[in-house]
Design an enzyme around this catalytic site. Structure first.
Site, PDB file in Angstrom:
ATOM      1  N   GLY A   1       0.736  -0.859  -0.448  1.00 45.85           N
ATOM      2  CA  GLY A   1      -0.097   0.221   0.271  1.00 45.85           C
ATOM      3  C   GLY A   1       0.645   1.623   0.271  1.00 45.85           C
ATOM      4  O   GLY A   1       2.138   1.563   0.679  1.00 45.85           O
TER       5      GLY A   1
ATOM      6  N   GLY B   1       0.576  -5.780   0.801  1.00 40.50           N
ATOM      7  CA  GLY B   1      -0.420  -5.809   0.016  1.00 40.50           C
ATOM      8  C   GLY B   1       0.272  -5.996  -1.276  1.00 40.50           C
ATOM      9  O   GLY B   1      -0.876  -6.348  -1.404  1.00 40.50           O
TER      10      GLY B   1
ATOM     11  N   GLU C   1       5.993  -5.481   7.792  1.00 41.51           N
ATOM     12  CA  GLU C   1       5.565  -4.405   8.864  1.00 41.51           C
ATOM     13  C   GLU C   1       5.602  -4.239  10.130  1.00 41.51           C
ATOM     14  O   GLU C   1       6.342  -2.565  10.656  1.00 41.51           O
ATOM     15  CB  GLU C   1       3.732  -4.173   8.765  1.00 41.51           C
ATOM     16  CG  GLU C   1       3.197  -4.647   7.884  1.00 41.51           C
ATOM     17  CD  GLU C   1       3.851  -5.581   6.347  1.00 41.51           C
ATOM     18  OE1 GLU C   1       2.947  -5.795   4.973  1.00 41.51           O
ATOM     19  OE2 GLU C   1       3.905  -6.496   7.708  1.00 41.51           O
TER      20      GLU C   1
ATOM     21  N   ASP D   1      -0.414  -7.241   8.012  1.00 42.07           N
ATOM     22  CA  ASP D   1      -1.878  -7.536   6.612  1.00 42.07           C
ATOM     23  C   ASP D   1      -2.403  -8.212   5.682  1.00 42.07           C
ATOM     24  O   ASP D   1      -1.784  -9.195   6.065  1.00 42.07           O
ATOM     25  CB  ASP D   1      -2.328  -6.165   7.380  1.00 42.07           C
ATOM     26  CG  ASP D   1      -1.863  -5.418   6.255  1.00 42.07           C
ATOM     27  OD1 ASP D   1      -0.912  -5.871   5.453  1.00 42.07           O
ATOM     28  OD2 ASP D   1      -2.470  -3.773   6.122  1.00 42.07           O
TER      29      ASP D   1
END
Length: 350
Positions: free
Chosen positions: A66, A114, A137, A145
């Site tokens: 992302g 992502g 992350e 995630d």
């Protein structure tokens, strides 16, 4: 369908999705997520489309994740864009995992965050000699995630825990070992992959797609995670980050020492929360359950000082020297972690 950031086309019976932000390593924006989602719906309903291929423009990466700078700006402004992005991105991840047609992800180059969500949930995951895959992350004060807490616990032994906590990037052989990819094809042959898929008959099955990919595949190299599997399993089997660090300190060799050194540079809060989410994922019954839990944690991240500090150090000031708060794993209290486990309101709808 086409816009500046995603190119959608049909070649023969193949629906092709091309991420088109090569200068930003094809990092995802909300409009990109929406374009991809719409394209997948359209291809699913098009009886002329036998398979869907996702790829990235440029030679450096499939997708770096992302757009964290945009997420940082949204969190600062409190405009709700970050929460909207996560909700729609997670729905897209679930859509890919349950897609009714063969979905082929060409994970050439950098595939992180992502980008893993766009690829590893698919039924045909191709890596190349240039693949660098990671869930990085914890290094930016965030947590794995995009359904990673569902995917990583399914890796052999504690390989997924190692990947989720260290955030280190790995190559094709390690991605295959961890179950995040299915086969390796040389980057020079990816054009041939799309050409071959475009020539499949209408209604071709996943087995037909697999036959095309297998015919173009090549053996992968040696997996470093496989070579160090016994050590990883010994040291990452604990449900406590402090115990993992202590176990690594008892091990000999460069691999354990480097792993421990890296962990000590990560956000202590992120490490403890990531481990909690990974263990919860191991006990979960579905990807949807994990995505819902991840969304709750992500939304709480918008008030987490480490999230702002990590992104500042990584992409804004680029000094690579974040000052975490708290600064040590021991200083992160249980109540802090429980705060991040509040259910998302409203819940994630899939």
């Amino acid at each position: 369908m086409q816009d500046d950031e995603v190119i959608i086309e049909r070649r023969g019976t193949a629906g092709v999705i091309r991420l088109n932000r090569p200068r930003a390593l094809n990092s995802l924006t909300l409009p990109m997520v929406r374009t991809i989602t719409a394209a997948l719906h359209a291809f699913a309903e098009d009886c002329e489309v036998a398979s869907v291929v996702a790829t990235g423009e440029g030679e450096r990466g499939f997708c770096a994740g992302g757009d964290i700078r945009a997420l940082h700006e949204s969190a600062r402004a409190g405009d709700g864009l970050a929460g909207t992005f996560w909700r729609e991105e997670f729905r897209l991840n679930h859509q890919i995992a349950s897609y009714p047609k063969p979905y082929v992800a060409l994970m050439d180059g950098i595939t992180m965050g992502g980008g893993v969500g766009l690829s590893a949930h698919g039924c045909h995951r191709v890596v190349t000699e240039r693949t660098r895959l990671a869930m990085p992350e914890t290094g930016i004060g965030y947590v794995p995630d995009v359904g990673a807490t569902w995917l990583l616990p399914q890796a052999p032994g504690e390989a997924g825990t190692w990947l989720g906590l260290t955030g280190l990037d790995v190559g094709a052989a390690d991605a295959l070992h961890a179950g995040l990819a299915d086969l390796q094809i040389a980057s020079s042959r990816l054009g041939a992959v799309i050409d071959a898929l475009s020539g499949l008959a209408r209604g071709s099955s996943s087995s037909d797609v697999d036959a095309v990919l297998q015919a173009l595949s090549e053996p992968a190299g040696e997996s470093r995670l496989r070579l160090n599997a016994a050590l990883i399993d010994r040291t990452f089997r604990f449900d406590n980050v402090g115990e993992i660090l202590a176990a690594l300190a008892e091990e000999k060799g460069d691999f354990a020492a480097e792993t421990r050194r890296v962990l000590l540079t990560r956000s202590p809060t992120s490490l403890k929360l990531a481990l909690r989410l990974l263990r919860a994922g191991r006990r979960s019954a579905s990807l949807a359950e994990c995505l819902g839990r991840e969304l709750g944690a992500c939304l709480q991240m918008l008030d987490n000082p480490d999230f702002f500090e990590g992104i500042r150090a990584a992409v804004i000031d680029k000094d690579r020297n974040p000052k975490w708060s708290p600064a040590s794993v021991e200083a992160v209290g249980a109540a802090t972690i429980e705060h991040f486990l509040k259910p998302a309101e409203p819940p994630l709808s899939l």
